[in-house]
Design an enzyme around this catalytic site. Structure first.
Site, PDB file in Angstrom:
ATOM      1  N   ALA A   1       0.849  -1.193   0.000  1.00  0.00           N
ATOM      2  CA  ALA A   1       0.000   0.000   0.000  1.00  0.00           C
ATOM      3  C   ALA A   1       0.885   1.244   0.000  1.00  0.00           C
ATOM      4  CB  ALA A   1      -0.882   0.002   1.239  1.00  0.00           C
TER       5      ALA A   1
ATOM      6  N   GLY B   1       0.361  -5.005   0.908  1.00  0.00           N
ATOM      7  CA  GLY B   1      -0.765  -4.996  -0.022  1.00  0.00           C
ATOM      8  C   GLY B   1      -0.447  -5.733  -1.317  1.00  0.00           C
TER       9      GLY B   1
ATOM     10  N   GLU C   1       3.217  -5.122   7.930  1.00  0.00           N
ATOM     11  CA  GLU C   1       2.398  -4.076   8.553  1.00  0.00           C
ATOM     12  C   GLU C   1       2.650  -3.923  10.044  1.00  0.00           C
ATOM     13  OE1 GLU C   1       1.516  -6.197   6.289  1.00  0.00           O
ATOM     14  OE2 GLU C   1       0.421  -5.121   4.723  1.00  0.00           O
TER      15      GLU C   1
ATOM     16  N   GLU D   1      -1.130  -9.220  -0.580  1.00  0.00           N
ATOM     17  CA  GLU D   1      -2.582  -9.401  -0.430  1.00  0.00           C
ATOM     18  C   GLU D   1      -3.265  -9.441  -1.793  1.00  0.00           C
ATOM     19  OE1 GLU D   1      -2.839  -6.148   2.509  1.00  0.00           O
ATOM     20  OE2 GLU D   1      -3.818  -7.598   3.825  1.00  0.00           O
TER      21      GLU D   1
END
Ligand code: NAI
Length: 697
Positions: free
Chosen positions: A61, A102, A125, A105
């Site tokens: 992200a 991310g 994270e 993911e």
């Protein structure tokens, strides 16, 4: 555009292209979603491949978006992943180099994954005080198994794809390739284009033989290690949800955990430190493309406490080092210490024998300046006396090749004066290491009046190469870190005068999160050193008030651990600080001399006086331009002085408390007749920020 779309035969290829690591900000997410829609609409396309350009599949992200509406803007990461997972045509992720957060993911939302060996896989994270919030805690355990996933999610550490591919029964990778992952993924996609139903990680089960016992065991382990950080346990509970809850419920719980962690001061502090570390590497008037000097050979002058540790940094980075001393015995002692340090690492299994040998092979010693004249960088770490520095720098100026960088590790002397001993002050810079220099992360890069920009750029890059956090400081007594710590120690002394015991002060600030309070730290560093500094101060700045208690202690010959007694008593061979009746009596007598009645002082007052003393001095450093930015001060304190990471550094802490409140407290302290009102005069910068309703950040 931050992602490209192309069609190769029956396969559409979507390539993330948002350098440096293909972070998935809103523009990139939209581009991926557009690519998926286009492929859905094109009857000629039978399958999709998603990959990343350049040096990553995706680093994850875009954390600059965290906490802003942009992170939630559609498609957000969750909805994008859902779109990919629900695509009616098979989607293959082609993973290489870096696939994190991310990025992983997103890959887990694809139907298949082809990975190139060497790819670093992680859900990091937790390092920002968060949990993977786009399905990572639910999908990874389903694809990889519960235990390895929990390890990855709770530690945040990266694991190589080829290691994960060996996990029995793993469904994380469908294929592992040596090279050309894109070619392999396109071929793979053609092969499975017609296969139905499409496999989805969400449909797998996250299984464990005895989940209750396992998670209870893990809870105890993680709880004990995570102490002041809430994220690791929240990560654990989310992973447990992958085993016990339905997929949708697990995702909902993960989302709630993410939102909650996002608001914690610990996560804010960790994110602050993350950005602060990156900002520290930048110097406003030194552009990033400033040419650097090549550093292939280093010389160190002085093989004492600092010289040896400094040399080790470069040996560890594979850079040859020559140490110069005045006497052969000093060289022998220095090299023996380096050997001892490495051997301790070998014994602990932290360093392999062959690496140890390779490092020692890079080390040479000399008594002759002619042997170091070709070094690209020379770092002086001799006695802290201007006369000695003058002799060394005059000699260096005579012998060193043109363009060599001449650095000093001085901790208190004026770098501009040192530079003036040479005909090339532009080549002189301060490299202020902290003791033990081979361990401590902090490196203050001291910028003299004349220091050239390419010298600074080189020093900052070198700092990175030897794995230090390099922070620029202007020239002043103590630079950033030590100038601030002096105010902290002055307050600690006043607290004793007013009624505290050393252990009360230490315990209060240790409960705040410092590994060691000022008096235990003083005993470790040696009271004679600060005594000498106070004597010098008494001449240079007679107006500066100190508690006399430290001098009285030194007059008793109590210099700390090295003399077996200081603020505390010590048993030979042990480091435990034992409260001392001698010190209690000394302090009581001293208070009587001052005519002070011992007062009961709260732990809150102790902590605030110590920390705000740092903050006020730092505000002055900012105003004087000694420190470039408040976050640099935080990096200095996080990496060099043990300021608790979960509080983000003194400036971040002051922002959290609110600068208005900080200044109010300073005004209150100033009214205490036994304190030093002058030091609580709020720095003009603080006053201005409060008036404007602003914070340091
Ligand atoms: P030290 O006394 O352990 O080592 C100094 C070494 O320099 C000795 O081995 C001595 O033989 C050698 N030396 C003295 N004059 C020399 C000359 N003219 N030519 C060649 N070698 C010479 O001192 P330490 O603690 O290593 O400090 C060195 C420098 O690092 C000082 O400037 C000090 O302020 C600074 N520093 C010290 C820190 C510490 O915690 N000890 C922390 C940060 C900086």
């Amino acid at each position: 555009m931050t992602a490209h779309y192309e069609v190769r035969g029956p396969v559409a290829v979507i390539t993330l292209d948002n350098p440096p690591v293909n972070g998935m900000g809103i523009v990139t997410r939209k581009a991926i979603a557009d690519g998926v829609s286009k492929a859905e609409a094109d009857a000629a396309v039978k399958a999709l491949v998603i990959t990343g350009a350049g040096k990553a599949f995706s680093g994850g992200a875009d954390i600059k978006e965290f906490g802003s509406p942009r992170a939630l803007a559609e498609p957000n990461l969750l909805s994008l992943i859902l779109m990919v997972e629900n695509c009616s045509k098979p989607v293959v992720a082609a993973l290489h180099t870096v696939c994190m957060g991310g990025g992983l993911e997103l890959a887990l939302g694809c139907h298949y994954r082809v990975a190139q060996k060497g790819t670093k896989i992680a859900l990091p994270e937790v390092k920002l005080g968060l949990l993977p919030g786009a399905g990572g805690t639910q999908r990874l355990p389903r694809a990889l198994g519960v235990e390895p996933s929990l390890n990855m999610i709770v530690s945040g550490e990266a694991v190589l794809a080829e290691m994960l591919a060996m996990v029995p029964g793993q469904k994380l990778f469908d294929q592992l390739v040596d090279a050309d992952v894109l070619g392999a993924a396109v071929a793979f996609a053609e092969g499975i284009a017609d296969k139905r139903p499409l496999p989805k990680v969400r449909d797998l089960k996250a299984l464990h033989d005895s989940p209750d016992a396992y998670f209870q065991f893990a809870r105890n382990m993680v709880g004990a290690q995570a102490k002041n950080f809430p994220a690791p346990l929240r990560c654990l509970e989310a992973v447990a949800g992958a085993v016990t809850l339905k997929f949708e419920d697990g995702i909902r719980a993960e989302r709630a955990g993410f939102a909650e962690l996002m608001m914690t001061p610990e996560s804010k502090a960790l994110r602050h430190a993350f950005f602060a570390e990156r900002a520290a590497g930048k110097i406003a008037d030194v552009p990033e493309d400033t040419p650097q000097r090549n550093i292939a050979q280093v010389a160190v002058i002085g093989a004492g406490t600092m010289g040896g540790g400094i040399a080790m940094n470069f040996l560890n980075a594979g850079i040859p080092v020559t140490i110069l001393e005045m006497k052969a015995e000093a060289l022998e002692r220095g090299v023996a210490t380096i050997r001892k340090n490495y051997e301790a690492q070998v014994k602990k299994g932290k360093l392999k024998e062959d690496k140890y040998a390779a490092r020692m092979a890079l080390l040479s010693t000399t008594l002759d300046y002619a042997d170091i004249s070709n070094a690209d960088l020379v770092i002086e770490a001799v006695f802290e006396e201007m006369g000695v520095k003058q002799a060394v720098f005059t000699r260096l100026d005579e012998v060193m090749k043109p363009g060599a960088i001449l650095a000093s590790n001085t901790s208190t002397l004026d770098l501009d004066r040192i530079a003036a001993f040479t005909q090339r002050p532009q080549d002189v810079v301060g490299l202020h290491f902290f003791s033990p220099a081979n361990v401590m992360k902090l490196l203050e890069v001291v910028r003299g009046k004349a220091t050239a920009k390419d010298v600074l750029a080189t020093a900052m890059a070198l700092g990175k190469k030897i794995k230090k956090t390099a922070v620029v400081s202007g020239v002043c007594d103590g630079f950033i870190g030590n100038r601030m710590i002096e105010q902290y120690f002055r307050q600690a002394g006043f607290l004793l005068d007013e009624g505290c015991s050393p252990e009360q002060v230490d315990k209060a600030i240790e409960a705040f999160g410092f590994p060691m309070g000022p008096f235990r730290m003083g005993d470790l560093a040696g009271g004679d050193i600060s005594w000498a500094i106070r004597k010098r101060r008494a001449v240079e700045r007679p107006e500066l008030r100190y508690s006399k208690s430290a001098d009285l202690l030194c007059e008793l010959g109590r210099f700390g651990q090295k003399t077996g007694a200081g603020w505390y008593d010590y048993v030979a061979g042990k480091r435990d600080a034992i409260p001392s009746p001698v010190v209690t009596e000394l302090l009581a007598k001293h208070r009587a001399t001052l005519g002070y009645e011992a007062r009961k002082i709260s732990d809150d007052e102790i902590v605030h006086r110590l920390v705000y003393a740092l903050v006020n001095e730092a505000a002055k450093l900012l105003e004087e331009g000694i420190a470039q930015r408040a976050s640099d001060v935080d990096m200095v304190y996080l990496t060099g002085y043990g300021f608790p990471l979960w509080r983000g550094g003194p400036m971040c802490y002051a922002d959290t408390v609110g600068l208005f409140n900080v200044v109010q407290a300073m005004k209150r302290f100033a009214r205490n007749p036994h304190d030093d009102a002058a030091m609580w005069e709020p720095a003009p910068l603080l006053v201005r920020l409060v008036a404007e309703g602003k914070s340091f950040s």
